[in-house]
Motif scaffolding. Structure first.
Motif, short mmCIF file in Angstrom:
data_model
loop_
_atom_site.label_atom_id
_atom_site.label_comp_id
_atom_site.label_asym_id
_atom_site.label_seq_id
_atom_site.Cartn_x
_atom_site.Cartn_y
_atom_site.Cartn_z
N THR A 403 0.65 -1.06 -0.27
CA THR A 403 0.32 0.17 -0.03
C THR A 403 0.99 1.32 -0.12
N VAL A 404 0.07 2.70 -0.49
CA VAL A 404 0.96 3.52 -0.06
C VAL A 404 0.10 4.72 0.39
N VAL A 405 0.97 5.00 1.03
CA VAL A 405 0.29 6.76 2.80
C VAL A 405 1.22 8.07 1.79
N ARG A 406 0.25 8.71 1.39
CA ARG A 406 0.47 10.41 0.87
C ARG A 406 0.04 11.20 1.31
N ILE A 407 0.80 12.07 2.40
CA ILE A 407 0.25 13.13 2.33
C ILE A 407 0.32 14.50 1.40
N ALA A 408 -1.52 14.93 1.46
CA ALA A 408 -1.30 16.11 1.12
C ALA A 408 -1.15 17.36 1.29
N ASP A 409 -0.72 18.25 -0.17
CA ASP A 409 -0.13 19.38 0.91
C ASP A 409 -0.95 20.13 1.70
N ASP A 410 -1.71 19.83 2.01
CA ASP A 410 -2.88 20.78 2.71
C ASP A 410 -2.55 19.48 4.61
N GLY A 411 -1.63 18.78 4.20
CA GLY A 411 -1.48 17.29 5.07
C GLY A 411 -2.48 16.47 5.80
N GLU A 412 -3.76 16.10 5.01
CA GLU A 412 -4.61 15.12 4.11
C GLU A 412 -3.63 13.53 3.58
N VAL A 413 -3.94 12.65 4.83
CA VAL A 413 -3.67 11.66 4.38
C VAL A 413 -4.14 10.97 3.72
N LEU A 414 -3.65 10.09 2.76
CA LEU A 414 -4.28 9.51 1.33
C LEU A 414 -3.75 8.26 1.10
N LEU A 415 -4.30 6.90 0.93
CA LEU A 415 -4.04 6.33 0.73
C LEU A 415 -4.28 5.70 -0.13
N HIS A 416 -4.23 4.65 -1.18
CA HIS A 416 -3.66 3.34 -2.45
C HIS A 416 -3.22 2.16 -2.42
N GLY A 417 -4.42 1.16 -2.27
CA GLY A 417 -3.94 -0.25 -2.15
C GLY A 417 -4.92 -1.17 -2.63
N GLU A 418 -4.75 -2.58 -2.79
CA GLU A 418 -5.90 -3.70 -3.21
C GLU A 418 -6.80 -3.86 -2.39
N HIS A 419 -6.45 -2.97 -0.81
CA HIS A 419 -7.20 -3.69 0.52
C HIS A 419 -8.23 -2.30 0.78
N LEU A 420 -8.15 -0.66 -0.07
CA LEU A 420 -9.36 -0.19 -0.69
C LEU A 420 -10.45 -0.90 -0.36
N PHE A 421 -11.80 0.26 0.07
CA PHE A 421 -13.12 -0.22 -0.52
C PHE A 421 -13.53 -0.07 -2.10
N THR A 422 -13.82 -0.53 -2.32
CA THR A 422 -14.70 -0.50 -4.19
C THR A 422 -15.90 0.67 -4.09
N GLU A 423 -16.45 1.09 -3.25
CA GLU A 423 -17.49 1.92 -3.53
C GLU A 423 -18.33 1.90 -2.12
N TYR A 424 -19.57 2.74 -1.63
CA TYR A 424 -20.16 3.57 -1.18
C TYR A 424 -21.56 2.41 -1.57
N TRP A 425 -21.74 1.44 -1.18
CA TRP A 425 -23.33 1.25 -1.45
C TRP A 425 -24.44 1.57 -2.26
N ASN A 426 -24.74 1.98 -3.26
CA ASN A 426 -25.98 2.73 -3.06
C ASN A 426 -25.62 4.12 -3.14
N ASN A 427 -24.07 5.42 -3.26
CA ASN A 427 -23.91 6.19 -2.67
C ASN A 427 -23.25 6.88 -4.26
N GLU A 428 -23.16 6.74 -4.70
CA GLU A 428 -22.37 7.09 -6.00
C GLU A 428 -21.60 8.41 -6.02
N THR A 429 -22.28 9.76 -5.02
CA THR A 429 -21.62 10.71 -4.80
C THR A 429 -20.90 10.70 -3.89
N ALA A 430 -20.94 10.02 -2.70
CA ALA A 430 -20.20 9.99 -2.18
C ALA A 430 -18.67 9.09 -2.01
N THR A 431 -19.06 8.04 -3.05
CA THR A 431 -17.92 7.59 -3.40
C THR A 431 -17.17 8.30 -4.68
#
Length: 598
Positions: A403-431
């Protein structure tokens, strides 16, 4: 922008699913105890072969009842053997498990079962069954409700008696790695819970890499773990599946009130919990020592453990004198504390909230290393954790391998990897809001050091901006204040106000020993003591310790001791013990106003 990653240690099967694990265990470790369960008050082992047979029998019943591939099945229960059994049975029938907290309100149950479109529900008790039946008219897709305490397992076994083995084999092989395994509804500190879709791939990547990185504490045939976290929570689910993947023996504790007794009986080698559990163990031990007139000895032992742990990270390590003191206290104090934790455990994994450096050093100093990690439902639980042999106390560790952890310019933690969820059920906007170009935006703020160890400093949405324009991350000071034995919970306030304040609740388990030590009447309550000068002075010490971790502008100037507690039943914390800040702020608005009055 800064990022860090580690190469994967586990290859996710291209076309498999989680049911492969229990078949593999039965084939490769047929006589190894993979689960322990309570029968007539005694722990009994369940072998890999026996567990597979029970799962298949329950799966046949689900198939006979009409559960089709991809169908969602609700599972509402405390943590118990049947939870794990039915989870794998649902997958073996081709279904998707939808966990429901056993403490959920009728409105929450209705939302989760209706939003997921569950066709069946497995509930633990008659109360749960009645709760579902009361809303059944609003659940058009729900066809069956089975009660675990009403012998649901036997009912399913009989129902599926005529289903051929080949049918279970067929159903078990339908899902692939990218098929949904579960829809876990977020705790919902604000707003309506979202259904987080986690695939079989998510769990393979998560648990496979975690077990590989922590291999020395996941030894098949030797290691064991006692699960007392809610299995409806993704952290509890990680424990379940990682234990099966390893495999190591898994035990379940439905009621945390009996945890001490079950730790002594089950004697796990590994413990997984949230910081509040480890805080309670420490505070209870200190209170017991004080009640027996051994408080000064305990405090000296605790200070020695912390000093010893800190010295482990320094050049040259602990001095001869410190090693000698540590050895004496190990015999007098530390060995007894390890016995409370079952006597065999050398490591614990903690998540859900920060543990605090002081407790981290204390536990490592007594020979029980607590490895902090960090994750969210959307990251299938842990996305970083401290390696067993390279711990950095105060951090939440390095990224999960692969997996990859990235710190964005504003300090937010961003994640990337196969372990992540695929979507929010029935909620395209939130996804779409949460996932951007394969990166999950956690909403947490943090930093990465040169070795890739992550430290979480707060939540973007929880940042307090005082009237003077100072940005304050509540988590840092709250964790320090909450570390005091007399403090149960702390919530920092001050958004748009002239200074930072805090609402504080008192630990009701520790209060009696403190009251006796300070000459207060037996049975005195928090409500009677909340204005007591000695209690306020004690809390002030905790606040000053918290203030030492932040700048003057961020420090707590005034606080209010509340007469009540923040609990799940009161609606002030989630099942994973996260504060519902908006609810607390609303319910205790008058107390907040009192901080700033005058």
């Amino acid at each position: 922008m800064r990022e860090f990653s580690l190469p994967a240690l586990y290859e996710v099967p291209a076309d498999g699913n989680l049911t492969d694990l229990i078949r593999r265990n039965a084939a490769q470790h047929p006589d190894v105890a993979v689960v322990g369960r309570k029968v007539d008050g005694q722990w009994e082992d369940v072998t890999a072969t026996a567990f597979l047979a029970e799962v298949r029998a329950a799966a046949k019943g689900l198939i006979a009842a009409g559960v089709e591939p991809g169908d969602r099945v609700g599972l509402m229960s405390r943590t118990r053997y049947e939870w794990t059994l039915l989870d794998f049975a649902i997958w073996s029938a081709g279904g998707v498990t939808v966990p429901v907290y056993e403490t959920s309100s009728p409105e929450q149950v209705q939302w989760i079962l209706s939003d997921s479109g569950a066709v069946a529900a497995l509930v633990e008790t008659g109360v749960h069954e009645a709760a579902v039946e009361a809303i059944r008219d609003s659940l058009p897709t729900l066809k069956h409700v089975w009660r675990i305490e009403g012998d649901a397992i036997e009912t399913l076994r009989k129902l599926g008696a005529d289903v051929p083995e080949e049918k279970v084999d067929e159903r078990s092989s339908i899902a692939n790695a990218d098929s949904p395994a579960t829809i876990v509804y977020t705790s919902g500190t604000t707003g309506r819970p979202k259904g987080c879709v986690l695939s079989h791939r998510s769990f393979f990547a998560e648990c496979g890499n975690a077990v590989a990185r922590l291999k020395p504490i996941f030894n098949t045939g030797e290691s064991s773990v006692l699960l007392f976290l809610p299995e409806a929570h993704v952290f509890g689910r990680l424990v379940e599946i990682a234990a099966v993947l390893a495999p190591i023996k898994l035990g379940h504790v439905p009621d945390v009130k009996s945890l001490t007794d079950e730790l002594a009986a089950f004697r796990p080698t590994l413990v997984l919990g949230v910081p509040r559990v480890f805080e309670k163990v420490y505070n209870s031990a200190r209170a017991k020592a004080q009640s027996e007139g051994k408080g000064k000895i305990f405090d000296k032992a605790a200070d020695t453990a912390i000093e010893y742990s800190q010295a482990l990270d320094a050049p040259g390590g602990p001095s001869f004198g410190l090693r000698f003191k540590h050895k004496v206290f190990d015999r007098l104090v530390y060995s007894k504390l390890r016995a409370v934790l079952g006597g065999r455990a050398t490591h614990a994994i903690s998540g859900g909230a920060p543990l605090g450096a002081r407790l981290g050093h204390f536990y490592r100093g007594i020979g029980f290393t607590v490895l902090e990690g960090y994750g969210l439902t959307e990251s299938c639980a842990a996305t970083t954790f401290n390696p067993w042999n390279r711990q950095k106390i105060g951090s939440v560790g390095q990224p999960m391998p692969g997996t990859v952890v990235r710190i964005a310019d504003d300090g937010e933690v961003l994640l990337h990897g196969e372990h992540l969820f695929t979507e929010y059920w029935n909620n395209e906007t939130a996804t779409a809001d949460a996932l951007s170009d394969g990166w999950f935006h956690t909403g947490d703020v943090g930093t990465l050091d040169e070795d890739g160890y992550l430290t979480i400093t707060g939540r973007k949405k929880e940042i307090i901006v005082t009237a003077g324009g100072k940005n304050v991350a509540p988590a840092v000071i709250e964790d320090r204040i909450r570390a005091h034995a007399l403090v149960a919970e702390c919530m920092v306030v001050g958004d748009g106000r002239p200074f930072v304040g805090a609402l504080i609740t008192v630990d009701e388990e520790f209060l009696p020993s403190w009251a006796a030590e300070h000459g207060k009447p037996e049975g005195v309550t928090v409500a009677e003591l909340r204005e007591d000068p000695e209690l306020l002075a004690e809390i002030q010490q905790a606040v000053e310790d918290g203030n030492a971790a932040v700048s003057k502008a961020e420090s707590v100037r005034k606080f209010r001791v509340l007469a009540t507690q923040f609990t799940e039943d009161s609606g002030h914390v989630t099942p994973s013990l996260k504060l519902k800040r908006n609810v607390v702020a609303k319910d205790f608005a008058s107390e907040i106003e009192a901080i700033y009055r005058g």
